[in-house]
Every structure is written in C-alpha cells, then in structure tokens.
Design a protein around this motif. Structure first.
Motif, PDB file in Angstrom:
ATOM      1  N   ARG A  83     123.597 -16.448  95.531  1.00  0.00           N
ATOM      2  CA  ARG A  83     124.453 -16.660  94.358  1.00  0.00           C
ATOM      3  C   ARG A  83     124.627 -18.146  94.075  1.00  0.00           C
ATOM      4  O   ARG A  83     124.684 -18.568  92.921  1.00  0.00           O
ATOM      5  N   GLY A  84     124.719 -18.951  95.133  1.00  0.00           N
ATOM      6  CA  GLY A  84     124.807 -20.394  94.940  1.00  0.00           C
ATOM      7  C   GLY A  84     123.567 -20.953  94.282  1.00  0.00           C
ATOM      8  O   GLY A  84     123.653 -21.812  93.396  1.00  0.00           O
ATOM      9  N   GLN A  85     122.391 -20.469  94.690  1.00  0.00           N
ATOM     10  CA  GLN A  85     121.141 -20.889  94.082  1.00  0.00           C
ATOM     11  C   GLN A  85     121.080 -20.476  92.618  1.00  0.00           C
ATOM     12  O   GLN A  85     120.677 -21.239  91.741  1.00  0.00           O
ATOM     13  N   LEU A  86     121.502 -19.240  92.353  1.00  0.00           N
ATOM     14  CA  LEU A  86     121.545 -18.739  90.980  1.00  0.00           C
ATOM     15  C   LEU A  86     122.434 -19.611  90.107  1.00  0.00           C
ATOM     16  O   LEU A  86     122.043 -20.016  89.004  1.00  0.00           O
ATOM     17  N   ALA A  87     123.633 -19.908  90.592  1.00  0.00           N
ATOM     18  CA  ALA A  87     124.571 -20.728  89.827  1.00  0.00           C
ATOM     19  C   ALA A  87     123.987 -22.106  89.541  1.00  0.00           C
ATOM     20  O   ALA A  87     124.141 -22.640  88.435  1.00  0.00           O
ATOM     21  N   VAL A 124     126.478 -11.343  81.820  1.00  0.00           N
ATOM     22  CA  VAL A 124     127.250 -10.153  82.170  1.00  0.00           C
ATOM     23  C   VAL A 124     127.232 -10.019  83.678  1.00  0.00           C
ATOM     24  O   VAL A 124     126.172 -10.076  84.305  1.00  0.00           O
ATOM     25  N   GLU A 125     128.406  -9.853  84.270  1.00  0.00           N
ATOM     26  CA  GLU A 125     128.459  -9.778  85.730  1.00  0.00           C
ATOM     27  C   GLU A 125     129.746  -9.077  86.159  1.00  0.00           C
ATOM     28  O   GLU A 125     130.819  -9.379  85.647  1.00  0.00           O
ATOM     29  N   HIS A 126     129.638  -8.135  87.105  1.00  0.00           N
ATOM     30  CA  HIS A 126     130.816  -7.448  87.625  1.00  0.00           C
ATOM     31  C   HIS A 126     131.531  -8.242  88.702  1.00  0.00           C
ATOM     32  O   HIS A 126     132.671  -7.919  89.052  1.00  0.00           O
ATOM     33  N   ASN A 127     130.878  -9.265  89.241  1.00  0.00           N
ATOM     34  CA  ASN A 127     131.537 -10.146  90.205  1.00  0.00           C
ATOM     35  C   ASN A 127     132.340 -11.176  89.417  1.00  0.00           C
ATOM     36  O   ASN A 127     131.841 -12.237  89.042  1.00  0.00           O
ATOM     37  N   VAL A 128     133.592 -10.840  89.155  1.00  0.00           N
ATOM     38  CA  VAL A 128     134.404 -11.667  88.269  1.00  0.00           C
ATOM     39  C   VAL A 128     134.683 -13.042  88.868  1.00  0.00           C
ATOM     40  O   VAL A 128     134.773 -14.034  88.146  1.00  0.00           O
ATOM     41  N   THR A 129     134.806 -13.120  90.184  1.00  0.00           N
ATOM     42  CA  THR A 129     135.009 -14.419  90.817  1.00  0.00           C
ATOM     43  C   THR A 129     133.844 -15.352  90.512  1.00  0.00           C
ATOM     44  O   THR A 129     134.033 -16.532  90.175  1.00  0.00           O
ATOM     45  N   PHE A 130     132.635 -14.833  90.606  1.00  0.00           N
ATOM     46  CA  PHE A 130     131.435 -15.607  90.288  1.00  0.00           C
ATOM     47  C   PHE A 130     131.469 -16.082  88.841  1.00  0.00           C
ATOM     48  O   PHE A 130     131.176 -17.249  88.537  1.00  0.00           O
ATOM     49  N   VAL A 131     131.850 -15.190  87.931  1.00  0.00           N
ATOM     50  CA  VAL A 131     131.922 -15.534  86.504  1.00  0.00           C
ATOM     51  C   VAL A 131     132.945 -16.639  86.265  1.00  0.00           C
ATOM     52  O   VAL A 131     132.674 -17.615  85.560  1.00  0.00           O
ATOM     53  N   GLY A 148     130.678 -16.163  79.997  1.00  0.00           N
ATOM     54  CA  GLY A 148     130.703 -14.899  80.716  1.00  0.00           C
ATOM     55  C   GLY A 148     131.151 -13.769  79.823  1.00  0.00           C
ATOM     56  O   GLY A 148     132.021 -13.942  78.961  1.00  0.00           O
ATOM     57  N   LEU A 149     130.552 -12.600  80.006  1.00  0.00           N
ATOM     58  CA  LEU A 149     130.935 -11.391  79.282  1.00  0.00           C
ATOM     59  C   LEU A 149     131.310 -10.345  80.321  1.00  0.00           C
ATOM     60  O   LEU A 149     130.463  -9.888  81.089  1.00  0.00           O
ATOM     61  N   PRO A 205     138.479 -19.471  81.692  1.00  0.00           N
ATOM     62  CA  PRO A 205     138.793 -18.557  82.791  1.00  0.00           C
ATOM     63  C   PRO A 205     140.284 -18.442  83.073  1.00  0.00           C
ATOM     64  O   PRO A 205     140.791 -17.330  83.291  1.00  0.00           O
ATOM     65  N   ASP A 206     141.013 -19.549  83.053  1.00  0.00           N
ATOM     66  CA  ASP A 206     142.451 -19.496  83.315  1.00  0.00           C
ATOM     67  C   ASP A 206     143.180 -18.706  82.237  1.00  0.00           C
ATOM     68  O   ASP A 206     144.108 -17.936  82.533  1.00  0.00           O
ATOM     69  N   GLU A 207     142.788 -18.884  80.983  1.00  0.00           N
ATOM     70  CA  GLU A 207     143.428 -18.146  79.891  1.00  0.00           C
ATOM     71  C   GLU A 207     143.169 -16.659  80.008  1.00  0.00           C
ATOM     72  O   GLU A 207     144.073 -15.832  79.780  1.00  0.00           O
TER      73      GLU A 207
END
Length: 269
Positions: free
Chosen positions: A174-178, A195-202, A35-36, A223-225
């Motif tokens: 979004r589930g289908q995309l993932a 690149v995505e502004h939905n950070v939860t999704f990323v 993710g970016l 993601p945790d870091e």
C-alpha cells in the motif's frame, strides 16, 4: 472552462425500477487525488462504468478537459488519456509481467525499443523489477494489483480511475501504491479518482473525498470535513433502519478510534 480534467454533470443511471445514480456531480482537477467512498451498493463502480464509457447514463454528461465525451466509446476515451483499473483483476495471466506492460503499449506509435524502455521504467517505478519475468496469473493479489496499475500507466494518463487498488495488499505494498499515485499527481499532473473500501488509506492519500450513498453525493470535502460530517457517520454506522439501506452486508462497517472504516465487501451495482 471549469479547470477540471474530469467532470460529471447530473449523471443518472437506472437498473429497471432502481435508481443507481441520481444527479451525480463531481470534478477532479489536474494533479489532484480524489477519493470516492460509500457503503456497498452506493453506486461507486457504476459511476466508474459511466466515466470510462462502459455504461451510458440515462441523464447527465461526462466531460474530459471540458469536452463532452458522454457518447464516446471506452477505446476513444482511453486514447485521449483516460485509464482505469478494475476491482476484479484483468491481467493476461499467461503472459509475464513485462509482457503485460508491452501489450498495453501495442497501439502506441514508436519502436519496440522505446516500448521496452517504457516497460522497464514502469517496472522500476512500481517496484516490480524482481518479478518482471514471472507469469502474471501466478502472482499474489497485492503484486498483481501493482502490475495492473503499471499497465494503466503504460501510456501516461491524463485521468486515472482506480477501483479498489489496495484490496489484498500488504502495508508495504500500500505504501508503494500511494507513492506511485502521488508521483502521478504531483509530477505528471494526472487527475486521480480512487474508489477504496480502506477508508484510512483514502483519508491519508487523498486531498479531497466524495461520499456516495444510495446513488447520490452525500458529502464532499477535505478528509477532516468528511470525517466530521454527521450524515457520513449515519450512512456508515447504519443508524437508519434496514429498510432504508440496500445492499449492506452484515459486518460491512465498523467504527474504530472514532473514525469510520469499511471492510472489503463485494462489488457495487
């Protein structure tokens, strides 16, 4: 060899007197979803333009499988396995969904039957069979973005760049995309930079996340870091003065349940 399918080394870009990117170094390995993220104006789309060959950097290099492609055209890169979707939709609106996937294969060798079979396979994989005959220009945003993804996969990519693919999608879409992205990484060994502004999704989809801020790599890690990095929280939550931050729209950033999230905002520079 670095083992990266995609790598940028010291990339720098200026727009007049403004430095849009500075010494950007990232790498994505085969089979990895990276993710970016970053505040509006951080340089994410500019970096995508450099990687895809639309913009040539003033400094640094772009490498595909260890090969310097900095001076190669977008067409050359596409034909050597680099695919990209755009933040603004790029479909042929007067063609059907299926025809959009057929057109994307025109340059490939093979018979019409083979190309049609590939299109049918993509329609099924991306959950688009029910709208195969619909005109692309009449689709709601979420379905149109899935068509863009399917078109990018018309010839299986080595590297896939996705620019805000979840924007305008429902939770189901979004589930289908993932699922499609994970399949490309796990089964096709594709390197995905998202690149995505939905950070939860990323954070849920990506094994690794890179954060850009003011054109520089601010942080990179799991993601945790990244969530725990105080520099990231500072950049997103806006604790700096307004003079230290450019391009941030009012209401762009909110905090929720201890995590940092972004709302949809206009295109980067």
């Amino acid at each position: 060899m670095s083992g990266y399918a995609l790598e940028t080394s010291g990339v720098g870009v200026r727009f007049g007197g403004v430095r849009a990117l500075s010494d950007v170094r990232i790498g994505v390995r085969p089979g990895e979803v990276c993710g970016l993220i970053g505040p509006n104006g951080a340089g994410k789309t500019t970096l995508f333009d450099v990687v895809s060959g639309i913009r040539r950097p003033e400094e640094g290099r772009v490498l595909l499988d260890g090969r310097d492609v900095t001076r190669r055209s977008p067409v050359w890169r596409a034909r050597h396995g680099l695919r990209r979707t755009f933040q603004r939709q790029q479909l042929f609106g007067q063609l059907t969904v299926e025809d959009n996937l057929l057109v994307a294969q025109e340059w490939r060798r093979g018979t019409t039957r083979e190309r049609r079979a590939r299109a049918v396979s993509l329609l099924r994989e991306c959950g688009l069979e029910d709208i195969a005959g619909a005109y692309a220009g009449a689709l709601p945003v979420g379905r149109a973005r899935m068509v863009e993804l399917a078109r990018a996969l018309a010839d299986p990519p080595r590297v896939l760049l996705l620019d805000e693919p979840a924007s305008g999608m429902t939770a189901r879409e979004r589930g289908q995309l993932a699922a499609v992205v994970r399949h490309m990484a796990d089964e096709e060994d594709c390197a995905v930079l998202l690149v995505e502004h939905n950070v939860t999704f990323v954070m849920e989809l990506c094994a690794r996340v890179v954060v850009l801020d003011l054109g520089e790599v601010l942080a990179a890690g799991t993601p945790d870091e990244v969530r725990a990095d105080p520099r990231v929280r500072d950049a997103y939550l806006g604790t700096r003065t307004s003079g230290e931050r450019h391009g941030r729209a009012a209401g762009e950033v909110i905090a929720h349940d201890g995590d940092v999230h972004l709302t949809d905002v206009p295109d980067d520079q």
